[in-house]
Design an enzyme around this catalytic site. Structure first.
Site, PDB file in Angstrom:
ATOM      1  N   GLU A   1      16.917 -41.091  48.605  1.00 25.18           N
ATOM      2  CA  GLU A   1      17.906 -40.058  48.276  1.00 25.18           C
ATOM      3  C   GLU A   1      19.306 -40.603  48.493  1.00 25.18           C
ATOM      4  O   GLU A   1      19.689 -40.920  49.619  1.00 25.18           O
ATOM      5  CB  GLU A   1      17.709 -38.812  49.158  1.00 25.18           C
TER       6      GLU A   1
ATOM      7  N   ARG B   1      28.190 -38.215  48.063  1.00 23.74           N
ATOM      8  CA  ARG B   1      29.360 -37.981  48.913  1.00 23.74           C
ATOM      9  C   ARG B   1      30.401 -39.082  48.808  1.00 23.74           C
ATOM     10  O   ARG B   1      31.435 -39.018  49.458  1.00 23.74           O
ATOM     11  CB  ARG B   1      28.927 -37.849  50.385  1.00 23.74           C
TER      12      ARG B   1
ATOM     13  N   LYS C   1      13.250 -28.209  50.950  1.00 25.12           N
ATOM     14  CA  LYS C   1      13.896 -28.956  52.032  1.00 25.12           C
ATOM     15  C   LYS C   1      14.254 -27.967  53.137  1.00 25.12           C
ATOM     16  O   LYS C   1      14.842 -26.915  52.861  1.00 25.12           O
ATOM     17  CB  LYS C   1      15.158 -29.628  51.474  1.00 25.12           C
TER      18      LYS C   1
END
Length: 210
Positions: A44, A48, A131
């Site tokens: 993943e 950002r 999640k």
């Protein structure tokens, strides 16, 4: 009908999904190669940093790797991630617009939930692989175990505060498929190019359920 069949398949590839913050595109491919070699194929990349999409492009060419985009917030994030080669998406939460964008793009989504109500709302939409975020701040493994009692049809990837010391507490739960963690790619090791060290961390993480 479950809309997370493919997401669950990806989550089941290994006990840990590395959560990666990549600042330099040039480091992306060797980082992915080290993690995949260590037995962690599902990666993943968080959106950002300015280099994130280029990192996904680079990592998506690594044999054996399945690269996803984390921190999907907007439909624009979804489209950009898919265009960059992401094979799945991860979000800290879920909105109708985000879910619709992922379904329109055909991008398998791991949506986030922290409460029973959020988990139920996602289940209602067909998302039974979720999640659990932020895991430790939301009560940790005991909270996730408690949520699982009335919602056995939902499985989770806890992320947020998961570490080598507490990962097994999550992974031993019947409603946990895998966990997300950043410790397998420490910033200093990535920046110094210690790929052997990262591969060793990945190998240890891949054996957490043995």
């Amino acid at each position: 009908m479950s809309k997370t069949h493919r997401t669950r398949e990806i989550c089941a590839l290994a006990p840990i999904v590395p959560v990666l913050v990549v600042d330099d595109e040039a480091l992306a491919r060797p980082l992915a190669e080290a993690l995949v070699a260590g037995g962690l194929p599902a990666l993943e990349v968080t959106l950002r940093t300015p280099a994130a999409l280029d990192a996904i492009r680079a990592m998506s060419t690594v044999p054996g790797g399945v690269v996803g985009a984390g921190t999907l917030i907007t439909p624009e994030d979804v489209r950009a991630a898919k265009e960059a080669g992401a094979q799945f998406g991860v979000s800290p939460g879920a909105t109708d617009a985000l879910i619709a964008a992922c379904e329109a793009e055909g991008l398998p989504l791991l949506p986030g939930a922290a409460t029973a109500s959020e988990a139920m709302q996602l289940l209602e939409k067909g998302y039974d692989m979720q999640k659990f975020f932020p895991a430790e701040a939301s009560g940790g493994a005991p909270a996730l175990k408690a949520i699982g009692a009335p919602l056995p049809q939902v499985t989770f990837c806890p992320t947020g505060g998961v570490s080598p010391t507490n990962a097994k507490d999550y992974l031993c739960l019947s409603n946990v498929v895998c966990a997300g963690g950043s410790w397998v790619a420490p910033k200093d090791m990535v920046q110094s190019g210690d790929w052997a060290g990262i591969e060793a961390l990945a190998r240890a993480a891949s054996g957490l359920t043995d």
